[in-house]
Design a protein around this motif. Structure first.
Motif, mmCIF file in Angstrom:
data_model
loop_
_atom_site.group_PDB
_atom_site.id
_atom_site.type_symbol
_atom_site.label_atom_id
_atom_site.label_comp_id
_atom_site.label_asym_id
_atom_site.label_seq_id
_atom_site.Cartn_x
_atom_site.Cartn_y
_atom_site.Cartn_z
ATOM 1 N N THR A 112 0.678 -1.370 -0.248
ATOM 2 C CA THR A 112 -0.117 0.035 -0.250
ATOM 3 C C THR A 112 0.676 1.868 0.003
ATOM 4 N N TYR A 113 2.136 0.758 0.695
ATOM 5 C CA TYR A 113 2.982 1.970 0.334
ATOM 6 C C TYR A 113 3.226 3.078 -0.594
ATOM 7 N N ASP A 114 3.198 2.445 -1.482
ATOM 8 C CA ASP A 114 3.205 3.024 -3.038
ATOM 9 C C ASP A 114 1.942 3.476 -3.270
ATOM 10 N N VAL A 115 1.709 4.927 -3.199
ATOM 11 C CA VAL A 115 0.913 5.664 -3.102
ATOM 12 C C VAL A 115 0.451 5.817 -4.570
ATOM 13 N N GLY A 116 1.347 5.911 -5.626
ATOM 14 C CA GLY A 116 0.901 6.472 -7.267
ATOM 15 C C GLY A 116 0.506 4.982 -7.738
ATOM 16 N N GLY A 117 0.898 3.951 -6.793
ATOM 17 C CA GLY A 117 0.434 2.570 -7.707
ATOM 18 C C GLY A 117 -0.934 2.640 -6.568
#
Lengths: 707, 491
Positions: free
Chosen positions: A548-553
């Motif tokens: 979830t830390y992949d904000v862009g993803g």
């Protein structure tokens, strides 16, 4: 793995008769259950009763030795249904949950078990989440007791008495063939104290023995004509039996003098607060020697008519201290004195607030009002408290928020970014930590309708151009969301997006394992993926984001889901481990590895104060406790700069957010290398040489042209 | 006191600060000393970073079991322990602190989300809370217990416990406190160190104010050019403007060169001519320097490659001497920023042409992880910073100078008729900050304020009104407070 381990405390559960037990209220209740020869225990976690479930889980071995069956129920309804074991067999059973929300969920099974009645003692232990620190709607469990005809105990907060009430609850249940509820208020659950223990008792019959010798009595099943029979039985046999037991066993207590023309009736759970209030106006002392007669209702339902009549007889007025509304006991008392043909005035909500927690201050004021009216000579002289030197405007509010490094934060950062592009969405929120999205800095979420009901709460929103979004936690998903939310959405051809927060635990209640937990648990079956479950009930568009830390993803996935041409419910599973639990595991492991000489890289984030301009856009998209502010070191600037403090766990959200939202170049990630390898050192030496060369040159030339 | 044999203790803290550990210690301490003790708390949601109250009562053990309360009653608390300054404020707000209360509070701040997320400075006032703490309590022990704990390698619960021991508000000796820590069995050594630090500090420190903001120390010139500029400031600018002007000139020489600093002084001197008391010039010296040192890619690269920056980062992340430290920057230069760094003619053409944008913009849609601890990226950043000498030719330079000139013209006009308005116009520069979209939003608010100021010109309260509008503009990100304020003023 639960947030708190009770492994050490559980040892105390083994102590025998005559030894003194020290510990928390919840732990004392656990010990009381073992002393009562309980045969089975179940329940669903939730504050303030979570620790009870954690203690049971940690005491699994002890319970197995005693032949006691324990299970973590899937929901309060399944826990209540477990009480079915006491219907036909002399098995004592106890289940626990948070009330009033859990009682709502359980009420179908509760009505059934209360209707047919029980043979073995059936106890429902309720953590009453009312007043300060509560996170739920403020309602009374009392109503459930009345409508289902179950008895409700509300013991005075004293560990010894609470322990006795557990045993008494079982006896009352058996004497009246009725399940009994034991209500524990928040602070009583977590109150420390001591009591003298008794030996643990093996149940006279185990659940295994019962299953081996089935007994069937169709009169105990809720089906015509037995259901009509039950109603009569409740009124004609069980109720009177309960009243007799409460009276004869002296469950209710008397404090103070025998004779007076005024008196007080109080719910047991409020006695200590009442006594303090009396003490403050000089009508009691630290040992509960009240100057007024006080009748303490450790059993608040049913009331014992003769006890009440005897107490009220000869008194002008009796104050009923009853927290919450409606004032069921006050109504009942009025009926009872009327029937007894007494002229005693029952005074309750006339002098006490109709709503809100009865704190010491509130009770003190109510008592003073009561005395001024009915015994003016004993009323306190009113000396108003000094006005507070501090006003509410001076002290900022502290709404709850996501912990440092919480994997749920980036989900809402991403949603905020999607909303910037596509406008605001209707968001149906759910119960769990993710509900904090409603608060600053996210301001996301329109309604919340109950645990696991996020998707169901969005089901009326048939899209006309814009899809509604529902949130659901993994705990809520397994509690009922899979069927009530996802299955229902498939069946009704909903066109919404449900985001399921899969953080590996029932995190908000203290990190208990659930079916989709990644951890190995020797007593349970874990590792059941949520995506398989939702595909199993017919969801076509399902995607699992494993970081979830992949904000862009996350932003792109949410955008895809709300703009995809595909019809039908979409499910996005946002997967990252609860950071509280993760840190508990990782921190000691990392310290150990560093100590052992292994190469470890610790990451944390930082902000360059000279490129930060102090607009705090990053904080409005994050709200991480470790991302804070401090004085601007630049004497020309006025606004504080952003700053990452040392509690940073290096989850990376602040950097990802500043990337995804194109914020600012001030964030950096620092990678601290412990126990470097030879290659690390070689490379570092090369870099330091080159970078040092350029830096010294830069400094020289800058100073030369400088001020 | 309601009972002279009872001691009531309330702990106000934030979830996750270790208040539970502290409460456990105090309960054990009482039990070991022969008191009947009872502690309560409200775990649950409050612990997820919200405020929470732990409450403990001690009662001399006797023949009978006392009836102990489960929550503090206003005016009836002997000891209040607050693990943060605003929590001390909350304790007073709730009436727990009275003239019989020993108040032990850490004076450090853990900012609430509303304080942190304000686009300007949303921090609550420390001074008012400290004044109330001194005035309302029987005794106030306050210092930064968090810093003391960190210095001792432990957490704040230990220093609070040390300060409690030092207060002698509990009738047990120091050694009993230490025994309670040992009995806890976790991180005993570090806890004892922090305990001792808290104890000693509470004994010696008067209730101290947290560090006030460092005052501006005007820089001393070190070069010939610098001395010339400093002399010019002293000779031609009013005295109130000297500190900011010296710092401003220093910054612009660092940012560009002495020619740029002279341009700054030219602009300031023009304002000074219209400003008899020097207040406007002083404020302009601050804001003009900030604006002229606008953040472009060249500036950001220049700041990131400095020697002093490496040292600062190492200290900040507590790298040990010699420890290998990797550094990754999160940068996201968009197509716009790239064009703005190009020579004005080319940059403007690229920005204006849809075709170029379509062709090139996608290359700059992703943020970059710039590893400045590596040779390749560091060298690239150093080269970018060296573009400074071409800065005057960039598109961004042209745009910013035009904006500055327009702003100065507005100030000059106002200064002739309404000095108060001129001062507020200067202060509006505070709105222009951030990068990318944030910068665009700030600029948008700024232009709206300029337009509003133009409409208000001639009103006697124009300055005050503009100040109100600026506060509203800083109140939130979306500008809804500004909309409301503009509507209110228009009505």
């Amino acid at each position: 793995m639960a947030e708190r381990s009770f492994a050490a405390e559980v040892e105390q559960l083994r102590i025998g008769a005559g030894e003194t037990f020290h510990g928390e209220g919840i732990l004392a209740v656990t010990k009381a259950l073992l002393q009562s020869g309980v045969a089975y225990v179940g329940g669903y976690q939730g504050s303030p009763i979570s620790h009870l479930m954690d203690v049971f889980a940690d005491a699994n071995d002890l319970m197995a030795e005693l032949g006691v069956h324990f299970e973590a129920s899937a929901s309060e309804a399944t826990a209540a249904a477990m009480l079915a074991a006491s219907v036909n067999y002399p098995l004592r059973g106890a289940v626990a949950w948070k009330s009033v929300v859990g009682t709502n969920v359980a009420s179908d099974a509760l009505s059934n078990v209360a209707s047919g009645g029980v043979t073995g003692g059936a106890l429902v232990i309720l953590g009453e989440d009312y007043g300060e620190g509560s996170s739920i709607m403020q309602e009374r469990t009392h109503a459930f007791a009345m409508k289902s005809q179950m008895w409700l105990l509300d013991p005075r907060p004293d560990l010894g008495l609470m322990v006795d009430m557990v045993e008494q609850g079982f006896r009352l249940s058996e004497a009246s063939a009725t399940p009994v509820m034991l209500e524990l208020r928040v602070r009583a659950c977590h109150m420390t104290g001591s009591f003298v223990a008794r030996d643990n008792r093996r149940p006279p019959m185990t659940v295994g023995e019962a299953a081996a010798n089935p007994v069937r009595d169709t009169d105990r099943i809720v089906l015509p004509p037995a259901n009509f029979l039950h109603e009569h039985e409740k009124i004609e046999q069980r109720w009177p039996a309960a009243i007799d037991y409460v009276r004869d066993a002296k469950l209710n207590e008397r404090f103070g003098p025998d004779e007076d023309d005024i008196g007080i009736i109080v719910q047991g759970g409020l006695f200590n607060t009442l006594n303090r209030a009396l003490e403050l106006i000089g009508l009691s002392n630290a040992w509960g020697d009240t100057a007024l007669p006080v009748h303490v209702l450790n059993c608040v339902y049913p009331l014992v008519p003769d006890e009440i009549a005897a107490f009220c007889a000869g008194k002008h007025a009796v104050l009923i201290v009853e927290e919450g509304q409606p004032e069921f006991i006050e109504h009942e008392l009025n009926t009872l004195v009327r029937r007894a043909d007494l002229q005693t005035a029952i005074v309750g909500k006339a002098v006490l607030p109709r709503a809100g927690e009865y704190t010491g201050q509130v009770l003190r004021e109510g008592l003073a009002k009561f005395l001024r009216e009915w015994a003016p000579d004993r009323a306190p002289v009113e000396t108003p408290l000094a006005a507070p030197a501090v006003t509410p405007a001076m002290v900022p509010q502290r709404p709850a928020g996501f912990c440092t490094g919480c994997p749920e934060r980036p989900i809402f950062s991403a949603m905020k970014l999607v909303q910037r592009e596509l406008g605001e969405f209707h968001v149906s929120a759910d119960i769990g930590c993710h509900l904090f999205s409603i608060l600053p800095p996210f301001h996301i979420g329109n309604t919340t309708m109950g645990y696991g009901l996020g998707s169901a709460g969005a089901s009326a929103f048939k899209p006309a151009g814009k899809r509604a979004i529902a949130m659901m936690g993994d705990g809520g998903f397994w509690h009922n969301g899979l069927t009530s939310g996802i299955g229902n959405a498939v069946f009704n051809k909903d066109d919404t997006l449900t985001i399921i927060v899969d953080n590996g635990y029932s995190a908000a209640t203290g990190g208990q394992d659930i079916p989709s937990s990644k951890a190995f648990n020797k007593a349970r079956v874990t590792n059941n993926p949520i995506e398989r479950a939702v595909r199993g009930v017919g969801v076509g568009w399902a995607r699992t984001m494993t970081r979830t830390y992949d904000v862009g993803g996350m932003r792109d996935a949410i955008r895809d889901a709300v703009t995809s041409p595909e019809k039908g419910p979409k499910v996005l599973i946002a997967q990252s481990e609860c950071q509280l639990n993760r840190q508990r595991r990782v921190k000691p492991a990392m310290a150990k590895a560093i100590k052992a000489g292994n190469r470890v890289v610790r990451e944390r984030f930082g902000v360059d104060p000279d490129t930060c301009t102090g607009d705090h856009a990053c904080i409005r998209l994050s709200g991480c406790p470790s991302l804070t502010i401090r004085d601007n070191p630049d004497p020309l600037r006025q606004d504080p700069v952003a700053h990452v403090d040392n509690s940073c766990v290096g989850c990376g959200v602040c950097g990802e957010v500043s990337h995804a939202a194109v914020l600012c170049p001030s964030f950096y990630k620092a990678q601290l290398v412990f126990n470097p390898t030879r290659w690390d050192r070689m490379r570092a030496a090369m870099r330091d040489w080159w970078i040092g060369l350029l830096q010294r040159h830069e400094t020289r030339s800058r100073l030369a042209r400088g001020f | 006191m309601a009972s002279d044999t009872r001691i009531s203790i309330a702990i106000l803290g934030l979830g996750g600060q270790g208040g539970g550990v502290l409460a456990d210690w105090i309960v054990q301490l009482g039990e070991a000393a022969g008191f009947v003790t009872q502690g309560t708390s409200v775990p649950g949601v409050a612990q997820r970073t919200g405020s929470t109250v732990y409450y403990i009562e001690w009662m001399r053990a006797g023949d009978r079991r006392p009836v102990l309360a489960l929550m503090p009653v206003p005016g009836d608390v002997d000891i209040v322990i607050a693990s943060e300054l605003m929590e001390a404020g909350r304790a007073m707000l709730r009436g727990f602190v009275s003239d019989r209360t020993t108040l032990i509070a850490s004076t450090h701040r853990v900012y609430a989300i509303a304080e942190k997320s304000a686009p300007g400075d949303g921090r609550a006032s420390d001074e008012r809370i400290l004044a109330a703490a001194r005035e309302r309590s029987a005794r106030f022990i306050g210092f930064d217990m968090d810093a003391a704990a960190i210095a001792a390698g432990s957490v704040i619960s230990s220093t609070l416990f040390g300060a409690l021991a030092a207060s002698e508000a509990l009738p047990v000796p120091r050694s009993a406190f230490e025994d309670a820590i040992r009995a806890g069995g976790k991180a005993v050594e570090a806890s004892l160190r922090a305990f001792a630090a808290g104890h000693d500090a509470a004994r010696s420190a008067p209730a101290a104010l947290p560090d006030a903001r460092p005052v501006l120390v005007p820089p001393v010139p070190t070069t010939v050019a610098g001395r010339r500029i400093a002399d010019r400031i002293v000779a031609h600018l009013p005295a109130p403007a000297h500190p900011f002007a010296l710092e401003g000139a220093r910054r612009l020489m660092d940012y560009q060169d002495d020619g740029y600093a002279r341009l700054y002084l030219d602009r300031l001197e023009a304002l000074a001519a219209l400003d008899p008391d020097g207040l406007l010039t002083a404020e302009a010296a601050r804001h003009l320097a900030l604006w002229m040192a606008y953040e472009d890619t060249i500036r950001v690269a220049g700041l990131k490659v400095r020697e002093s920056r490496t040292a600062r980062v190492r200290a900040e992340v507590r790298a040990q001497p010699g420890q290998i430290l990797g550094l990754v920057e999160y940068m996201h230069p968009r197509f716009e920023e790239i064009c703005e760094t190009l020579p004005a003619g080319i940059g403007a053409r690229l920005l204006a042409g849809e075709r170029w944008r379509r062709l090139l913009a996608p290359r700059f849609e992703k943020g970059r992880h710039v590893e400045t601890s590596g040779i390749r990226w560091f060298t690239a950043m150093r080269l970018l910073s060296a573009m400074r000498r071409f800065r005057r030719g960039t598109l961004k330079y042209r745009v910013e100078q035009a904006r500055i000139e327009d702003w100065l013209a507005r100030i000059t006009t106002a200064a002739r008729s309404d000095p108060a308005l001129a001062l507020e116009l200067v202060r509006c520069q505070r709105l222009i900050k951030g990068y990318g979209d944030t910068h665009v939003r700030g600029w948008d608010k700024f232009t709206r304020l300029m337009a509003a100021a133009e409409n208000m010109a001639g009103r006697s309260d124009a300055g005050a009104r503009l100040a109100m509008l600026r506060e509203a503009a800083l109140a939130d990100e979306s500008g809804s407070a500004l909309d409301a304020e503009l509507a209110r003023l228009a009505a």
